[in-house]
Design an enzyme around this catalytic site. Structure first.
Site, PDB file in Angstrom:
ATOM      1  N   LYS A 131       0.846  -1.195   0.000  1.00 56.04           N
ATOM      2  CA  LYS A 131       0.000   0.000   0.000  1.00 56.04           C
ATOM      3  C   LYS A 131       0.880   1.244   0.000  1.00 56.04           C
ATOM      4  CE  LYS A 131      -3.528   2.090   3.043  1.00 56.04           C
ATOM      5  NZ  LYS A 131      -4.244   1.880   4.328  1.00 56.04           N
ATOM      6  N   SER A 206      -8.892   2.091   3.723  1.00 54.41           N
ATOM      7  CA  SER A 206      -8.077   2.781   2.747  1.00 54.41           C
ATOM      8  C   SER A 206      -7.146   1.866   1.957  1.00 54.41           C
ATOM      9  CB  SER A 206      -7.253   3.867   3.452  1.00 54.41           C
ATOM     10  OG  SER A 206      -6.391   3.283   4.431  1.00 54.41           O
ATOM     11  N   SER A 230      -9.021  -0.278   7.987  1.00 55.04           N
ATOM     12  CA  SER A 230      -8.541  -0.110   6.616  1.00 55.04           C
ATOM     13  C   SER A 230      -7.891  -1.332   5.999  1.00 55.04           C
ATOM     14  CB  SER A 230      -7.554   1.069   6.541  1.00 55.04           C
ATOM     15  OG  SER A 230      -8.219   2.281   6.775  1.00 55.04           O
TER      16      SER A 230
END
Length: 529
Positions: A131, A206, A230
């Site tokens: 990420k 996220s 997330s």
């Protein structure tokens, strides 16, 4: 708690208004995204892409397959699916293939025995994606924001370094909600990420770029971070396994741009993958430098397990009730443990859970007095309310998520400084209730989210329902998101397995048990199990 007639009337009116508004928005978005509704990524045809990281690492060590072939297969799959789901930020094609060539040369040289490689480099030659909120040396650290579009990472985040030291090869960084501040992955720097099971739906946030790419077969193993769900929410929306570790077990340093000193007690870094055995392998690597590392993958006597479960946090006019298929998934898991191991699960009620969002927000805001400054690392002259007005006019360079978070301290319905002490006490009471409930042989089966993956933009209407995940960031407990097959509409369903502090091996072992019983990850386009 008994409410007066007037209060009950107000709550019912609020519930009716919210439900009507939510269904209206849902119907409008269903029309807006009808062209993509039901579209999935192409099926996975290369058998390499259907093997676990543990299996591939073993085959690379034993020369049954070359790392170059594995890395190339994943790079090709990324090229196939990314135009549809928009999951990657930056790729390392040439560098990854060069590193894979070095792995193959090492294996061929015989410089390390098979046992040495398994012990010292258990992920040797295996592709990894990260990420973009976690730093990868030499790659852009944009945080999904135009504010940081040209930022480059000077070094790897410690978790990335551990995975690389174990032999993993970074092939790409993946998209995120801007600054990690939303439950949908959409930003002005890299665009919107779609769900591989239905392109009209969100992959969550996220860590939605990571979850979408892994589930689509474009990645095998990923690193995400989790400040309110997330990791777990995207993994549930895309049918994956994901783990939020116990507080202090895995470092979250190397996250960008949030200053760890202010937000570290809410932020957790953990693995995301398609197979439970890879959670065990990744967590073994991520905790390998700890003073007293936990042992993952050991046999568990499930006959001694105490299973608790919940299908609701209780009534709240703004929290969406658990739908039928989510409740059924929890009951199926309960039934499996009961019928297979002769134990009796117990349904529990924890009334303070319905206040989890308010407890979390007040703890977060009181810990970080200037959250706008923290999120932007002091970059630029960002005035929260001014940015909010610019956003309404379509002129802000920031997306909805960070604007909502930055302005939260100024909206009394979300945060009131006078209530901080009350909610801090309530949070401590909630933590005590969980300590009393969960010992080292106990788990709690709990919804990850009340509904299937929403349409793009829809999750803003469902923010109160994120109480199902954010409560465990507040408490610091280990949680494993476990897929439980597909719904009738072909979208994934899942649940959370919650354990006592530092009981991460048990929650992951329970996920592995449910994977054996119910099939775990199902590739997009496959039939329901």
């Amino acid at each position: 708690m008994a409410y007066s007639l007037a209060v009950r009337f107000f709550l019912k009116a609020l519930e009716y208004f919210y439900r009507t508004l939510r269904h209206t928005v849902h119907s409008c978005l269903a029309i807006a995204f009808r062209k993509d509704a039901g579209r999935t990524v192409p099926p996975i045809r290369d058998p390499i892409l259907l093997k676990s990281a543990a299996q591939l690492a073993e085959e690379i060590r034993t020369r049954k397959v070359k790392s170059q072939d594995v890395v190339l297969a994943y790079l090709r799959r990324i090229e196939e699916v990314d135009p549809l789901i928009n999951a990657t930020v930056e790729r390392r094609r040439a560098a990854a293939l060069r590193e894979a060539e070095e792995v193959d040369a090492l294996v061929e040289s015989g410089a390390m025995t098979r046992e040495q490689m398994a012990r010292e480099r258990p992920l040797l030659g295996v592709p990894l994606t990260v990420k973009v909120l976690l730093s990868v040396k030499g790659m852009r650290s944009t945080a999904g924001s135009l504010l940081f579009r040209d930022a480059l990472a000077a070094e790897d985040a410690p978790t990335v370094s551990l995975m690389r030291r174990a032999g993993a090869i970074v092939v790409a960084t993946t998209n995120t909600a801007e600054m990690g501040m939303h439950f949908e992955t959409n930003n002005y720097a890299h665009g919107r990420t779609a769900n591989p099971y239905d392109l009209a739906r969100t992959s969550g946030g996220s860590s939605g770029g990571e979850s979408a790419l892994i589930s689509a077969g474009g990645s095998l193993l990923g690193l995400g971070n989790d400040m309110a769900g997330s990791i777990r929410l995207p993994c549930m929306f895309t049918g994956l396994f994901g783990h939020k570790p116990s507080k202090g077990l895995v470092t979250s340093h190397g996250s960008f741009p949030a200053p760890i000193s202010e937000l570290e007690k809410f932020l957790f870094t953990g693995p995301m993958c398609r197979y439970s055995m890879d959670l065990q392998l990744a967590m073994s690597v991520l905790t390998s430098q700890n003073k007293n590392p936990l042992k993952f993958g050991q046999r568990v006597n499930f006959k001694d397990l105490k299973v608790y479960y919940m299908t609701s946090v209780g009534y709240h006019p703004l929290i969406t009730p658990i739908d039928t298929e989510t409740a059924l998934a929890i009951k199926k898991a309960v039934s499996h443990f009961e019928s297979t191991y002769g134990i009796k699960a117990k349904e529990v009620k924890i009334p303070n859970l319905k206040s989890a969002a308010a407890i979390y927000i007040h703890n977060l805001m009181s810990s970080c007095k200037d959250i706008g400054h923290a999120l932007t690392s002091g970059k630029g002259d960002i005035t929260p309310f001014k940015e909010f007005l610019k956003h309404l006019l379509g002129r802000s360079t920031l997306t909805q998520g960070p604007i909502i978070v930055m302005n939260s301290p100024y909206f009394p319905l979300l945060y009131n400084e006078d209530d901080v002490v009350y909610y801090e006490k309530l949070g401590k009471k909630l933590a005590g209730e969980f300590r009393q409930l969960l010992d080292d042989k106990s788990v709690l089966l709990f919804p990850t989210f009340p509904l299937q993956a929403p349409y793009h933009h829809e999750i803003t209407m469902l923010l109160p329902s994120t109480c199902y995940t954010l409560v465990y960031n507040l408490l610091g407990l280990p949680v494993t998101q476990c897929p439980m097959g597909l719904r009738a509409d072909g979208l994934p369903v899942g649940l959370q397995i919650v354990g006592g502090m530092n009981n991460d091996p048990l929650t992951i072992a329970c996920a592995a048990e449910l994977e054996k019983a119910f099939g775990g990850w199902i590739p997009p386009g496959r039939t329901r199990k």
